[in-house]
Enzyme design. Sequence first.
Site, PDB file in Angstrom:
ATOM      1  N   LYS A  12      -7.934-129.458  15.129  1.00 44.90           N
ATOM      2  CA  LYS A  12      -7.690-130.836  15.582  1.00 44.90           C
ATOM      3  C   LYS A  12      -8.761-131.718  14.966  1.00 44.90           C
ATOM      4  O   LYS A  12      -9.958-131.429  15.082  1.00 44.90           O
ATOM      5  CB  LYS A  12      -7.746-130.906  17.115  1.00 44.90           C
ATOM      6  CG  LYS A  12      -7.179-132.192  17.674  1.00 44.90           C
ATOM      7  CD  LYS A  12      -5.692-132.347  17.383  1.00 44.90           C
ATOM      8  CE  LYS A  12      -4.823-132.156  18.590  1.00 44.90           C
ATOM      9  NZ  LYS A  12      -3.388-132.080  18.223  1.00 44.90           N
ATOM     10  N   THR A  58      -3.610-126.657  18.195  1.00 46.47           N
ATOM     11  CA  THR A  58      -4.657-127.668  18.017  1.00 46.47           C
ATOM     12  C   THR A  58      -4.768-128.520  19.276  1.00 46.47           C
ATOM     13  O   THR A  58      -5.832-129.047  19.587  1.00 46.47           O
ATOM     14  CB  THR A  58      -4.394-128.559  16.787  1.00 46.47           C
ATOM     15  OG1 THR A  58      -3.238-129.371  17.015  1.00 46.47           O
ATOM     16  CG2 THR A  58      -4.221-127.734  15.525  1.00 46.47           C
ATOM     17  N   HIS A 246     -23.409-153.475  -5.701  1.00 48.14           N
ATOM     18  CA  HIS A 246     -23.903-154.407  -6.728  1.00 48.14           C
ATOM     19  C   HIS A 246     -23.955-155.847  -6.232  1.00 48.14           C
ATOM     20  O   HIS A 246     -23.017-156.329  -5.582  1.00 48.14           O
ATOM     21  CB  HIS A 246     -23.000-154.347  -7.960  1.00 48.14           C
ATOM     22  CG  HIS A 246     -22.859-152.977  -8.544  1.00 48.14           C
ATOM     23  ND1 HIS A 246     -23.932-152.256  -9.037  1.00 48.14           N
ATOM     24  CD2 HIS A 246     -21.773-152.186  -8.707  1.00 48.14           C
ATOM     25  CE1 HIS A 246     -23.499-151.085  -9.485  1.00 48.14           C
ATOM     26  NE2 HIS A 246     -22.194-151.016  -9.285  1.00 48.14           N
TER      27      HIS A 246
HETATM   28  O1  LIG Z   1     -29.642-147.552 -10.305  1.00 49.77           O
HETATM   29  C1  LIG Z   1     -28.687-147.569 -11.104  1.00 49.77           C
HETATM   30  N1  LIG Z   1     -28.253-146.386 -11.622  1.00 49.77           N
HETATM   31  C2  LIG Z   1     -27.208-146.317 -12.515  1.00 49.77           C
HETATM   32  O2  LIG Z   1     -26.821-145.221 -12.981  1.00 49.77           O
HETATM   33  C3  LIG Z   1     -26.585-147.540 -12.853  1.00 49.77           C
HETATM   34  N2  LIG Z   1     -25.545-147.843 -13.680  1.00 49.77           N
HETATM   35  C4  LIG Z   1     -25.369-149.186 -13.616  1.00 49.77           C
HETATM   36  O3  LIG Z   1     -24.469-149.825 -14.233  1.00 49.77           O
HETATM   37  N3  LIG Z   1     -26.287-149.754 -12.782  1.00 49.77           N
HETATM   38  C5  LIG Z   1     -27.056-148.745 -12.301  1.00 49.77           C
HETATM   39  N4  LIG Z   1     -28.105-148.732 -11.429  1.00 49.77           N
END
Ligand SMILES: O=c1[nH]c(=O)c2[nH]c(=O)[nH]c2[nH]1
Length: 292
Positions: A12, A58, A246
């Site tokens: 489960k 389950t 990012h």
């Molecule tokens: O810390 C990072 N590692 C990466 O492997 C990577 N690749 C990327 O495009 N930016 C980053 N930053």
Amino acid sequence: MGIVLGPNRYGKAEVRLVRVARDDAVHHRITDLNVSIALSGDLAATHLSGDNSAVLPTDTMRGIVYSFARDRPVGEIEEFALRLARHFPAAYEPVHTARVRIQAYPWDRIDAAEGPHPHAWSRGAGTRYAGAVCGPDGTQVVSGIEDVTVLKSTGSEFHGFLQDRYTTLQPTSDRVLATSVQARWRHTGTEADWADSYAQARATLLRAFAGTHSLALQQTLYAMGEAVLAEQDGLAEVRLALPNKHHFLVDLAPYGQDNPGEVYYAADRPYGLIEGTVLRDDAPAALPELPW
Ligand SMILES: O=c1[nH]c(=O)c2[nH]c(=O)[nH]c2[nH]1
């Protein structure tokens, strides 16, 4: 040439359990869990001919989770995972190995006028994790955290990387570094002060993230894992998955403005995904069925 049944397990998944501990009518403590159980053993008959005589439904596993929670307090999630994992192979002859995964969602007391409210809560950040396996090769426990989002607004660089005709990324000596930490740490034993070990590991991971001047998220990952192992003798191995969340500097030139690291676009995808294991070179091996 023939066709045969390969490795299999069943159970489960995601039993949601909220346990209220009533110290008195108004003073409560709560535990909010997501429990998953997977069993393996003598399961050929059900797969090959639909003979279910060795199959614990389950639904029964779901019932056991709730019933165990009523018997006595759940305790630390590692303890509850071990209690459940040990039950199945002991209680049911066809079951050889049990794997239990538990996520615990934190609830913080709401700050009321008179102080922390005795029974009103707001959902906290991050999830705690415990996993246990119990089978013929032994018993092991892993703990962890997930969805703990951290960010550094400086102290991070990324340059010196491999470049070719597809490279558009500009090297940087000052960027925003953000990630949502998923970490697991494997215990060498099955007895520990789970709460203390968890609090210490969580704090250490965050301190290492903050304190490492990062030349790559990979370097930060290693520093985080190394710091946890350096502080706790009872841990054999740390596994980390760090999405690179990012933050892109926005080009404000079209508006006649500069942007000296002040205005960013926080992208949600795609993201770099940095994964790695840090371990003691003399660590005993992890059981293959340990639910990381
Ligand atoms: O810390 C990072 N590692 C990466 O492997 C990577 N690749 C990327 O495009 N930016 C980053 N930053």
